[in-house]
Design a protein around this motif. Structure first.
Motif, PDB file in Angstrom:
ATOM      1  N   ALA A  88      32.264 -33.795  52.521  1.00 25.10           N
ATOM      2  CA  ALA A  88      31.296 -33.185  51.952  1.00 25.10           C
ATOM      3  C   ALA A  88      31.617 -31.773  51.714  1.00 25.10           C
ATOM      4  O   ALA A  88      31.323 -31.151  50.718  1.00 25.10           O
ATOM      5  CB  ALA A  88      29.960 -33.373  52.962  1.00 25.10           C
ATOM      6  N   ALA A  89      32.505 -31.178  52.606  1.00 26.95           N
ATOM      7  CA  ALA A  89      32.800 -29.682  52.496  1.00 26.95           C
ATOM      8  C   ALA A  89      33.645 -29.673  51.220  1.00 26.95           C
ATOM      9  O   ALA A  89      33.356 -28.479  50.392  1.00 26.95           O
ATOM     10  CB  ALA A  89      33.487 -29.398  53.940  1.00 26.95           C
ATOM     11  N   CYS A 138      31.211 -23.770  44.633  1.00 22.09           N
ATOM     12  CA  CYS A 138      30.608 -22.669  45.316  1.00 22.09           C
ATOM     13  C   CYS A 138      31.390 -21.532  44.835  1.00 22.09           C
ATOM     14  O   CYS A 138      31.560 -20.394  45.285  1.00 22.09           O
ATOM     15  CB  CYS A 138      30.703 -22.698  46.834  1.00 22.09           C
ATOM     16  N   SER A 139      32.343 -21.814  43.478  1.00 22.64           N
ATOM     17  CA  SER A 139      33.131 -20.871  43.330  1.00 22.64           C
ATOM     18  C   SER A 139      32.727 -19.617  42.742  1.00 22.64           C
ATOM     19  O   SER A 139      33.255 -18.477  42.820  1.00 22.64           O
ATOM     20  CB  SER A 139      34.142 -21.433  42.059  1.00 22.64           C
ATOM     21  N   THR A 140      31.286 -19.549  42.348  1.00 20.75           N
ATOM     22  CA  THR A 140      30.735 -18.215  41.897  1.00 20.75           C
ATOM     23  C   THR A 140      30.004 -17.389  42.961  1.00 20.75           C
ATOM     24  O   THR A 140      29.591 -16.345  42.644  1.00 20.75           O
ATOM     25  CB  THR A 140      30.021 -18.836  40.482  1.00 20.75           C
ATOM     26  N   ALA A 195      30.015 -18.559  50.160  1.00 24.36           N
ATOM     27  CA  ALA A 195      30.943 -19.800  49.574  1.00 24.36           C
ATOM     28  C   ALA A 195      31.559 -20.505  50.575  1.00 24.36           C
ATOM     29  O   ALA A 195      32.040 -21.651  50.446  1.00 24.36           O
ATOM     30  CB  ALA A 195      31.702 -19.123  48.652  1.00 24.36           C
ATOM     31  N   ILE A 196      31.534 -20.023  51.949  1.00 31.29           N
ATOM     32  CA  ILE A 196      32.079 -20.403  52.965  1.00 31.29           C
ATOM     33  C   ILE A 196      31.173 -21.299  53.922  1.00 31.29           C
ATOM     34  O   ILE A 196      31.268 -22.239  54.194  1.00 31.29           O
ATOM     35  CB  ILE A 196      32.687 -19.380  54.002  1.00 31.29           C
ATOM     36  N   THR A 210      36.659 -20.213  48.721  1.00 36.47           N
ATOM     37  CA  THR A 210      36.132 -20.849  49.790  1.00 36.47           C
ATOM     38  C   THR A 210      37.236 -21.184  50.939  1.00 36.47           C
ATOM     39  O   THR A 210      36.863 -21.661  51.729  1.00 36.47           O
ATOM     40  CB  THR A 210      35.567 -21.962  49.297  1.00 36.47           C
ATOM     41  N   HIS A 211      38.347 -20.841  50.669  1.00 36.10           N
ATOM     42  CA  HIS A 211      39.217 -20.642  51.586  1.00 36.10           C
ATOM     43  C   HIS A 211      38.741 -20.161  52.929  1.00 36.10           C
ATOM     44  O   HIS A 211      38.524 -18.991  52.745  1.00 36.10           O
ATOM     45  CB  HIS A 211      40.827 -20.333  51.362  1.00 36.10           C
ATOM     46  N   LEU A 212      39.024 -20.580  54.180  1.00 35.15           N
ATOM     47  CA  LEU A 212      38.744 -19.667  55.381  1.00 35.15           C
ATOM     48  C   LEU A 212      39.580 -18.504  55.474  1.00 35.15           C
ATOM     49  O   LEU A 212      41.076 -18.807  55.261  1.00 35.15           O
ATOM     50  CB  LEU A 212      39.013 -20.506  56.596  1.00 35.15           C
ATOM     51  N   PRO A 213      39.344 -17.289  55.335  1.00 37.16           N
ATOM     52  CA  PRO A 213      40.117 -16.332  55.285  1.00 37.16           C
ATOM     53  C   PRO A 213      40.960 -15.901  56.650  1.00 37.16           C
ATOM     54  O   PRO A 213      40.548 -16.254  57.563  1.00 37.16           O
ATOM     55  CB  PRO A 213      39.292 -15.027  55.164  1.00 37.16           C
ATOM     56  N   ASP A 214      42.067 -15.405  56.413  1.00 40.91           N
ATOM     57  CA  ASP A 214      42.966 -15.149  57.826  1.00 40.91           C
ATOM     58  C   ASP A 214      42.159 -13.803  58.448  1.00 40.91           C
ATOM     59  O   ASP A 214      41.367 -12.953  57.934  1.00 40.91           O
ATOM     60  CB  ASP A 214      43.911 -14.362  57.206  1.00 40.91           C
ATOM     61  N   VAL A 215      42.309 -13.870  59.925  1.00 37.77           N
ATOM     62  CA  VAL A 215      41.545 -12.914  60.672  1.00 37.77           C
ATOM     63  C   VAL A 215      42.642 -12.076  61.459  1.00 37.77           C
ATOM     64  O   VAL A 215      43.270 -12.902  62.409  1.00 37.77           O
ATOM     65  CB  VAL A 215      40.602 -13.507  61.543  1.00 37.77           C
ATOM     66  N   GLY A 216      43.264 -10.764  60.839  1.00 37.26           N
ATOM     67  CA  GLY A 216      43.959 -10.127  62.006  1.00 37.26           C
ATOM     68  C   GLY A 216      45.365 -10.547  61.745  1.00 37.26           C
ATOM     69  O   GLY A 216      46.133  -9.542  61.807  1.00 37.26           O
ATOM     70  N   PHE A 217      45.923 -11.768  61.520  1.00 40.14           N
ATOM     71  CA  PHE A 217      47.168 -12.012  61.344  1.00 40.14           C
ATOM     72  C   PHE A 217      47.541 -12.984  60.316  1.00 40.14           C
ATOM     73  O   PHE A 217      46.538 -14.079  60.196  1.00 40.14           O
ATOM     74  CB  PHE A 217      47.518 -12.878  62.777  1.00 40.14           C
TER      75      PHE A 217
END
Lengths: 288, 343
Positions: free
Chosen positions: B88-89, B96-98, B104-105, B174-181
């Protein structure tokens, strides 16, 4: 029609052997979720031994032995270390899957299908109406009768049921529940091993790591529906296989493969549901 | 405290020992394999970051399983929620690209969670209202979910030109972004938040309290006026939602599409995590990190040596086998657990 009956009978054999083993374990008080594992181990042992000795019977024996050994190991972890049977059973399923893949990869250098040319097929017996079936089919149905007799008429069978239903009470009359449980795992493992041998030396004719295709799980449901009694369990297996056989034949018409694969699981759920409706009706009110 | 800790280290040691014996018998050097596993999971900062990110779905699945275990339902059906949540995700993300980045996440994560929860309605109804056996029912429903997902992909969502059944890759936004590292993505933060919520839910939440009482003694709960069915259904739906979220996080953070073999037995690993961690928040978190090391090293170990991936699978499986073993009398309790919950 004859071809349909023959197909049903042939396809029922591994499921039947497995669920008889499961019912045996359940009678001794163990819900055996690891049946799939021992089908797989039995199938590999049967294929390799069959090819090495050029004898289908020796291969079958090796399959049964490997299954029995594996299931005995599982029983020991459960009784000896007090592990939860459900989780341990699931773990054994994944373990044997990984082990069989690893062994096939390192010993034969293939992944997936292992087809050994020198491996003979199981001998067949021809029956009047149904055509030829392999000997394990006959053995499986004979075992239904033997198991009914064993559980109802022999002291060992009665001790086994006693240990399964009332472990504490069984201990007071000198029956060791863990020992009965271990005995039942050996029998169940051997039966699963035979089912594996029937697959790799009979129905499929080769070994692959998805050879059991969830039969251990369907068998689990089959003996739940059959309430651990050999004959009702056997009839449930036959019924489930007949439904699946019908679905495969209907596949030519319209049902997609992926949905047809879900068929046995859905029919199991529907059967269980119908069964609760019937019980409820008989008790004349709500359960729980 | 030391007693409790050692009762958790016991199964880990037992599992490692058993797996190493089998690996040795298969003709591989078990110590060398173990070192290789450590090196590919923890050998570099990037590898550590990847292990932490891969732990996230396991943490969520462990929490989901823990919720059901606490309420006395032996739910092994989270594999199905995971797979359908992931599908589903992945499908939602494709539309959700726009949208701006946070939405989008958020939408795919919500979609995954809703899908998992909806799917759990099926076993919840069968188990709670029809009194079917929980283990058998949830197992069967799993297989149906896997086949259903395969069919949905083939029929509706197949990526153009793809040979095996897979959906299209999701858009980068929609990729989960990196956090800090680099390599450590948002999923890790999500899992930490959920662990904290779970800890608070267990000790302070109303449903957390109710599930504990129902799981401890169902007949007592019914006699004292708890709505047992409502509580059990709520717990299962919550668990399904978190299972679906786990699938969504796996799809958006790691796989970036839905493909056959999306779940490498994650549902069963979640079960292991819950049991190793004894349904407690910190235990579940640590056990997830441990199993994530094996999941990550499975891919890496084949690249840096001739040890096949199956070796790590063997160790994973023996963790599941030994997970419920407690060498300090805990095992007896677990073994009698299901009988204690019998209606």
């Amino acid at each position: 029609m004859n071809a349909f009956l023959q197909g049903c009978l042939l396809q029922t054999t591994p499921l039947l052997l497995t669920s008889l083993g499961g019912a045996f374990c359940r009678t001794a008080g163990l819900v055996n979720v690891g049946l799939d594992a021992f089908i797989l181990v039995g199938a590999l042992a049967a294929e390799v031994t069959g090819a090495a000795t050029h004898s289908a019977l020796l291969g079958t024996a090796a399959g049964a032995l490997a299954g029995a050994l594996g299931c005995f190991l599982m029983g020991s972890v459960i009784t000896g270390l007090g592990a939860n049977p459900i989780v341990t059973g699931l773990g054994f399923n994944l373990f044997s899957h990984a082990l069989c893949r690893l062994l096939v990869k390192t010993a034969f250098g293939v992944s997936g299908l292992l087809l050994l040319a020198s491996c003979p097929k199981l001998p067949a017996v021809s029956l009047p109406v149904l055509g030829s079936v392999d000997i394990l089919t006959l053995l499986a149905w004979a075992l239904v009768l033997v198991m009914t007799w064993f559980l109802d008429r022999t002291w060992l069978g009665l001790h086994l049921s006693a240990a399964g239903s009332e472990p504490a009470m069984a201990r007071t009359v000198g029956i060791s529940a863990p020992r009965m449980l271990l005995f039942s795992t050996v029998v169940a493992g051997a039966l699963c091993g035979l089912a594996g041998a029937d697959l790799s030396l009979g129905i499929v004719g080769a070994f692959s790591d998805d050879i059991s295709s969830g039969r251990g799980y369907v068998a689990l449901a089959a003996f739940y529906i059959g309430r651990n009694r050999p004959l009702p369990t056997a009839l449930t297996c036959l019924f489930l296989t007949a439904l699946e056989e019908l679905a495969t034949r209907a596949q030519v018409l319209n049902i997609p493969v992926s949905l047809a694969q879900a068929f046995p699981y859905i029919s199991v759920l529907v059967l269980m549901l119908l069964q609760t409706l019937r019980t409820r009706h008989r008790h004349g009110g709500t359960l729980s | 405290m030391t007693g409790r800790l050692s009762s958790h280290l016991g199964p880990i040691a037992g599992a490692l020992l058993a797996a190493m014996v089998v690996i040795g018998l298969c003709g591989f050097n078990p110590f060398e394999s173990l070192i290789l596993i450590f090196r590919s999971a923890l050998g570099s900062p990037a590898a550590i970051a990847q292990t932490c990110s891969s732990a996230a779905p396991l943490v969520l699945l462990g929490l989901a399983t823990g919720i059901c275990f606490r309420s006395g339902v032996f739910n092994v059906g989270l594999e199905g929620c995971f797979v359908l949540g992931g599908l589903a995700a992945a499908v939602t993300a494709g539309h959700c690209s726009t949208l701006p980045a946070p939405l989008a996440i958020l939408f795919p994560l919500l979609a995954g969670s809703v899908a998992g929860s909806l799917w759990m309605l099926v076993p919840a109804w069968l188990v709670v209202f029809r009194n079917l056996d929980d283990v058998v029912t949830t197992l069967m429903v799993n297989f149906v979910a896997l086949d259903l997902a395969a069919w949905l992909v083939e029929r509706f969502f197949l990526a153009p030109g793809s040979a095996n059944s897979a959906t299209a890759m999701i858009p980068a936004v929609t990729h989960l972004p990196d956090v800090g590292f680099p390599g450590l993505n948002l999923s890790f933060i999500i899992s930490i938040i959920c662990v904290a919520f779970y800890a608070a839910w267990c000790s302070r939440g109303t449903l957390g309290y109710e599930t504990r009482i129902v799981g401890w003694n169902r007949r007592f709960a019914r006699a004292t006026g708890f709505g047992v069915r409502r509580i059990l259904v709520s717990a299962m739906l919550l668990s399904g939602g978190i299972g679906g979220l786990a699938g969504a996080v796996h799809a958006l953070g790691t796989v970036h599409q839905y493909v056959t073999g999306f779940s490498a037995e994650y549902g069963f690993l979640g079960l292991t995590v819950a049991i190793l961690g004894d349904n407690r928040a910190p235990g579940i978190f640590l056990a997830s990190l441990l199993l994530a090391m094996l999941v990550v090293s499975g891919i890496g170990i084949q690249l840096i040596s001739d040890v096949p991936e199956e070796v790590t699978r063997l160790i994973e499986a023996s963790f599941i086998i030994f997970a419920s073993v407690r060498f300090t009398g805990f095992g007896r309790r677990l073994r009698n657990w299901r009988e204690g919950n019998a209606r």
